[in-house]
Design a protein around this motif. Structure first.
Motif, PDB file in Angstrom:
ATOM      1  N   LEU A 303       0.853  -1.140  -0.091  1.00  0.00           N
ATOM      2  CA  LEU A 303       0.162  -0.019   0.064  1.00  0.00           C
ATOM      3  C   LEU A 303       0.763   1.073   0.009  1.00  0.00           C
ATOM      4  N   ASN A 304       2.094   1.290   0.747  1.00  0.00           N
ATOM      5  CA  ASN A 304       3.231   2.167   0.766  1.00  0.00           C
ATOM      6  C   ASN A 304       4.022   2.209  -0.404  1.00  0.00           C
ATOM      7  N   LYS A 305       3.567   1.518  -1.540  1.00  0.00           N
ATOM      8  CA  LYS A 305       4.421   1.259  -2.643  1.00  0.00           C
ATOM      9  C   LYS A 305       6.074   1.083  -2.298  1.00  0.00           C
ATOM     10  N   LYS A 306       6.208   0.317  -1.375  1.00  0.00           N
ATOM     11  CA  LYS A 306       7.504  -0.276  -0.900  1.00  0.00           C
ATOM     12  C   LYS A 306       7.760  -1.633  -1.250  1.00  0.00           C
ATOM     13  N   PHE A 307       6.845  -2.350  -1.626  1.00  0.00           N
ATOM     14  CA  PHE A 307       6.770  -3.755  -1.933  1.00  0.00           C
ATOM     15  C   PHE A 307       5.845  -4.084  -3.049  1.00  0.00           C
ATOM     16  N   ARG A 308       6.232  -4.884  -4.044  1.00  0.00           N
ATOM     17  CA  ARG A 308       5.502  -5.067  -5.140  1.00  0.00           C
ATOM     18  C   ARG A 308       4.395  -6.242  -5.129  1.00  0.00           C
ATOM     19  N   LEU A 309       3.037  -5.757  -5.342  1.00  0.00           N
ATOM     20  CA  LEU A 309       1.979  -6.603  -5.075  1.00  0.00           C
ATOM     21  C   LEU A 309       1.985  -8.041  -5.783  1.00  0.00           C
ATOM     22  N   ASP A 310       2.557  -7.729  -7.140  1.00  0.00           N
ATOM     23  CA  ASP A 310       2.665  -9.056  -8.025  1.00  0.00           C
ATOM     24  C   ASP A 310       3.651  -9.978  -7.394  1.00  0.00           C
ATOM     25  N   LEU A 311       4.981  -9.441  -6.590  1.00  0.00           N
ATOM     26  CA  LEU A 311       5.852 -10.324  -6.129  1.00  0.00           C
ATOM     27  C   LEU A 311       5.587 -11.001  -4.969  1.00  0.00           C
ATOM     28  N   LEU A 312       4.647 -10.271  -4.128  1.00  0.00           N
ATOM     29  CA  LEU A 312       4.199 -10.720  -3.099  1.00  0.00           C
ATOM     30  C   LEU A 312       3.120 -11.805  -3.282  1.00  0.00           C
ATOM     31  N   HIS A 313       2.240 -11.773  -4.200  1.00  0.00           N
ATOM     32  CA  HIS A 313       1.459 -12.947  -4.567  1.00  0.00           C
ATOM     33  C   HIS A 313       2.167 -14.136  -5.099  1.00  0.00           C
ATOM     34  N   ARG A 314       3.291 -13.723  -5.786  1.00  0.00           N
ATOM     35  CA  ARG A 314       4.213 -15.032  -6.423  1.00  0.00           C
ATOM     36  C   ARG A 314       4.764 -15.434  -5.082  1.00  0.00           C
ATOM     37  N   LEU A 315       5.232 -14.814  -4.022  1.00  0.00           N
ATOM     38  CA  LEU A 315       5.911 -15.432  -3.085  1.00  0.00           C
ATOM     39  C   LEU A 315       5.027 -16.176  -2.059  1.00  0.00           C
ATOM     40  N   ASN A 316       3.908 -15.727  -1.851  1.00  0.00           N
ATOM     41  CA  ASN A 316       3.099 -16.250  -0.887  1.00  0.00           C
ATOM     42  C   ASN A 316       2.249 -17.066  -1.358  1.00  0.00           C
ATOM     43  N   THR A 317       2.677 -18.249  -2.208  1.00  0.00           N
ATOM     44  CA  THR A 317       1.813 -19.197  -2.803  1.00  0.00           C
ATOM     45  C   THR A 317       1.455 -20.030  -1.550  1.00  0.00           C
ATOM     46  N   PHE A 318       2.532 -20.354  -0.537  1.00  0.00           N
ATOM     47  CA  PHE A 318       2.299 -21.055   0.744  1.00  0.00           C
ATOM     48  C   PHE A 318       2.744 -20.065   1.896  1.00  0.00           C
ATOM     49  N   THR A 319       2.008 -19.744   2.820  1.00  0.00           N
ATOM     50  CA  THR A 319       2.273 -18.965   3.851  1.00  0.00           C
ATOM     51  C   THR A 319       2.443 -19.728   5.166  1.00  0.00           C
ATOM     52  N   LEU A 320       3.512 -19.500   5.918  1.00  0.00           N
ATOM     53  CA  LEU A 320       3.416 -19.965   7.203  1.00  0.00           C
ATOM     54  C   LEU A 320       3.786 -18.822   8.345  1.00  0.00           C
ATOM     55  N   LEU A 321       3.072 -19.053   9.136  1.00  0.00           N
ATOM     56  CA  LEU A 321       3.114 -17.921  10.393  1.00  0.00           C
ATOM     57  C   LEU A 321       3.788 -18.468  11.671  1.00  0.00           C
ATOM     58  N   ILE A 322       4.647 -17.831  12.304  1.00  0.00           N
ATOM     59  CA  ILE A 322       5.549 -18.274  13.240  1.00  0.00           C
ATOM     60  C   ILE A 322       4.886 -17.323  14.354  1.00  0.00           C
ATOM     61  N   PRO A 323       4.054 -17.922  15.406  1.00  0.00           N
ATOM     62  CA  PRO A 323       3.527 -16.747  16.485  1.00  0.00           C
ATOM     63  C   PRO A 323       4.886 -16.402  17.438  1.00  0.00           C
ATOM     64  N   PRO A 324       4.482 -15.106  17.822  1.00  0.00           N
ATOM     65  CA  PRO A 324       5.576 -14.656  18.954  1.00  0.00           C
ATOM     66  C   PRO A 324       5.575 -15.539  20.066  1.00  0.00           C
ATOM     67  N   LEU A 325       6.723 -15.548  20.535  1.00  0.00           N
ATOM     68  CA  LEU A 325       6.885 -16.485  21.833  1.00  0.00           C
ATOM     69  C   LEU A 325       5.931 -15.984  23.048  1.00  0.00           C
ATOM     70  N   ARG A 326       5.418 -14.760  23.141  1.00  0.00           N
ATOM     71  CA  ARG A 326       4.496 -14.583  24.155  1.00  0.00           C
ATOM     72  C   ARG A 326       3.044 -14.960  23.930  1.00  0.00           C
ATOM     73  N   ASN A 327       2.936 -15.694  22.723  1.00  0.00           N
ATOM     74  CA  ASN A 327       1.543 -15.951  22.423  1.00  0.00           C
ATOM     75  C   ASN A 327       1.541 -17.436  22.690  1.00  0.00           C
ATOM     76  N   ARG A 328       2.785 -17.972  23.055  1.00  0.00           N
ATOM     77  CA  ARG A 328       2.836 -19.738  23.305  1.00  0.00           C
ATOM     78  C   ARG A 328       3.733 -19.782  24.439  1.00  0.00           C
ATOM     79  N   PRO A 329       3.135 -19.415  25.435  1.00  0.00           N
ATOM     80  CA  PRO A 329       4.181 -19.702  26.659  1.00  0.00           C
ATOM     81  C   PRO A 329       4.126 -20.988  27.043  1.00  0.00           C
ATOM     82  N   GLU A 330       3.487 -22.089  26.381  1.00  0.00           N
ATOM     83  CA  GLU A 330       3.644 -23.398  26.697  1.00  0.00           C
ATOM     84  C   GLU A 330       4.973 -23.913  26.306  1.00  0.00           C
ATOM     85  N   ASP A 331       5.511 -23.128  25.356  1.00  0.00           N
ATOM     86  CA  ASP A 331       7.011 -23.614  24.704  1.00  0.00           C
ATOM     87  C   ASP A 331       8.169 -23.105  25.657  1.00  0.00           C
ATOM     88  N   ILE A 332       7.977 -22.236  26.387  1.00  0.00           N
ATOM     89  CA  ILE A 332       8.881 -21.532  26.927  1.00  0.00           C
ATOM     90  C   ILE A 332       9.714 -22.737  28.154  1.00  0.00           C
TER      91      ILE A 332
END
Length: 470
Positions: A303-332
């Motif tokens: 939206l801020n014209k700092k990253f190409r939307l078409d490249l984003l669509h190409r890169l994120n065919t599959f997206t994996l999200l790693i949650p921050p450690l504060r949201n998974r205290p069970e792992d600590i």
């Protein structure tokens, strides 16, 4: 001379008695306390003057101890070991009473040895929790064995992390490409990329940090260059990382830092499966799996014209999200256990962590995520002189930041981009307060020094303590 020698021996014995790290106590045949050392005073929470001459039965009646090894030795006429609690000191003691007999087989003394096992008890309880959680993982994570997780230093006690790992394993099984890993700095995006690669059928694994190089060098590194392509270029030219990663995996870390011109060339490469070296006129076919990672909101950057939307669509065919450690205290707990063991072994220490420190670790926000936790444990093992790291860790966490339950709230805006911006601003301010230079801030935040300079400028932040960033 003989008298002096005996006197000297008695002095040695007295010194050994006084300096012993274990509590030592001597009682007579009736259970009266004749002597005790300083360690025994500390472990029992008493002064020698308070209990010398008293009978151990009296101490039990008064509630100063819950059980007497001396009393049981006198009743059984054999060595006895008991677990004893001492309300006045809050220690849990392993107490061993040993009878001393005369030539007529009558008890003349009872020698009592006391050792603090509070830390052992704490670790035993922690171990029980770890075992319970391990059984849970065995049931729920059927695709991944515990051995595989430990080999890769990946912890997945929390449901969110288990879900991420299941998806990662599926993608590696099909040799998927164009995977985008998202997560805050320090969550382990590089580790997850290596995990995906390891369980695929590809080799080798090549990685680059897109924020570490300026635009012209990054382009040359990715796509290679022909001889004489630019001043200082090798006479033989140089193959790019795409070419070197042929048949394997290319990991593009901090993809959000890539300039727009390089983004355009990367998009063409991903679309056409071929590269054009810098200064070249003939393209080269490439075949490799591409994994990208970022800690930024790429949608907001488009939206801020700092990253190409078409490249984003190409890169994120599959997206994996790693949650921050504060949201998974069970792992600590498991992360603490793994890295405490690692650094104890590396630095030849026997450090332990009790419930108080562990409870505080679970409440702490960890703005630097797993990387920050690792650094905290490593620093405590190396710098703390005591075997128990509790006091050191609690002081360190109090200095570092607020626990999660007392953390300052985000701005009232409900837009994700605004909330991310607010969190980033707060973390950068913490780094500016704690660090003297941008290099220290880069290490603290787990990002490159150029990224720190750029982010400080964006947020209007300067290093404090009288030093400007540079």
């Amino acid at each position: 001379m003989k008298h002096e020698s005996e006197k000297k021996n008695m002095e040695y014995l007295q010194a050994i008695f006084d300096q012993s790290a274990d509590g030592l106590m001597i009682c007579d045949a009736k259970g009266r306390i004749l002597k005790l050392n300083k360690a025994a005073e500390i472990l029992n929470g008493v002064k020698a003057s308070e209990i010398l001459g008293k009978n151990v039965k009296t101490l039990v009646k008064q509630g100063q101890i819950d059980r007497s090894a001396t009393q049981e030795v006198l009743e059984t006429k054999r060595q006895v070991s008991v677990i004893q609690t001492t309300p006045r000191s809050d220690y849990t003691l392993l107490v061993t009473g040993t009878p001393v007999f005369d030539d007529k087989n009558n008890i003349v003394f009872v020698v009592v040895n006391e050792r603090d096992i509070s830390l052992i008890e704490s670790m035993r309880k922690m171990l029980a929790i770890v075992r319970q959680e391990s059984e849970k993982i065995k049931d729920e994570l059927t695709e991944l064995t515990l051995l595989e997780l430990k080999e890769n230093n990946i912890v997945a006690q929390s449901d969110s992390m288990k879900h991420t790992l299941k998806l990662a394993l599926k993608l590696s099984a099909i040799n998927a490409s164009n995977i985008l890993i998202q997560g805050e700095s320090g969550t382990g995006k590089g580790l997850l990329a290596k995990f995906i690669h390891k369980y695929s059928n590809r080799n080798p694994f090549i990685q680059i940090n897109c924020a570490a190089l300026p635009e012209n060098l990054l382009e040359a590194e990715l796509f290679g260059y022909e001889k004489g392509a630019f001043t200082g270029a090798s006479e033989k030219g140089k193959p790019g990382l795409f070419e070197l990663a042929s048949g394997g995996t290319l990991f593009l870390d901090e993809i959000g830092e890539m300039s727009l011109p390089v983004q355009a060339k990367l998009l063409k490469c991903l679309d056409d499966h071929e590269i054009m070296p810098v200064g070249g006129i003939v393209s080269k076919k490439i075949e490799c799996s591409v994994i990208a990672a970022t800690n930024q909101d790429l949608e907001n950057q488009t939206l801020n014209k700092k990253f190409r939307l078409d490249l984003l669509h190409r890169l994120n065919t599959f997206t994996l999200l790693i949650p921050p450690l504060r949201n998974r205290p069970e792992d600590i707990l498991e992360l603490v256990r793994i890295y405490l063991k690692k650094y104890n072994k590396k630095y030849k220490r026997r450090s332990v962590i009790g419930y108080k420190a562990f409870d505080m670790l679970q409440k702490y926000e960890f703005p630097g995520n797993v990387r920050e936790l690792i650094n905290i444990i490593k620093q405590a093992v190396v710098m703390c002189d005591k075997r128990s790291l509790d006091d050191y860790l609690m002081n360190a966490l109090n200095k570092t930041g607020l626990p999660a339950d007392k953390a300052r709230p985000l701005k009232t805006s409900t837009r994700l981009a605004d909330q991310i911006q607010a969190v980033e601003n707060e973390i950068l301010n913490q780094a500016a307060i704690k660090c003297r230079t941008t290099r220290e801030a880069a290490e603290f935040l787990g990002i490159s020094q150029p990224s720190v300079v750029r982010k400080f400028k964006e947020h209007g932040i300067r290093i404090q303590k009288g030093k400007e960033y540079k």
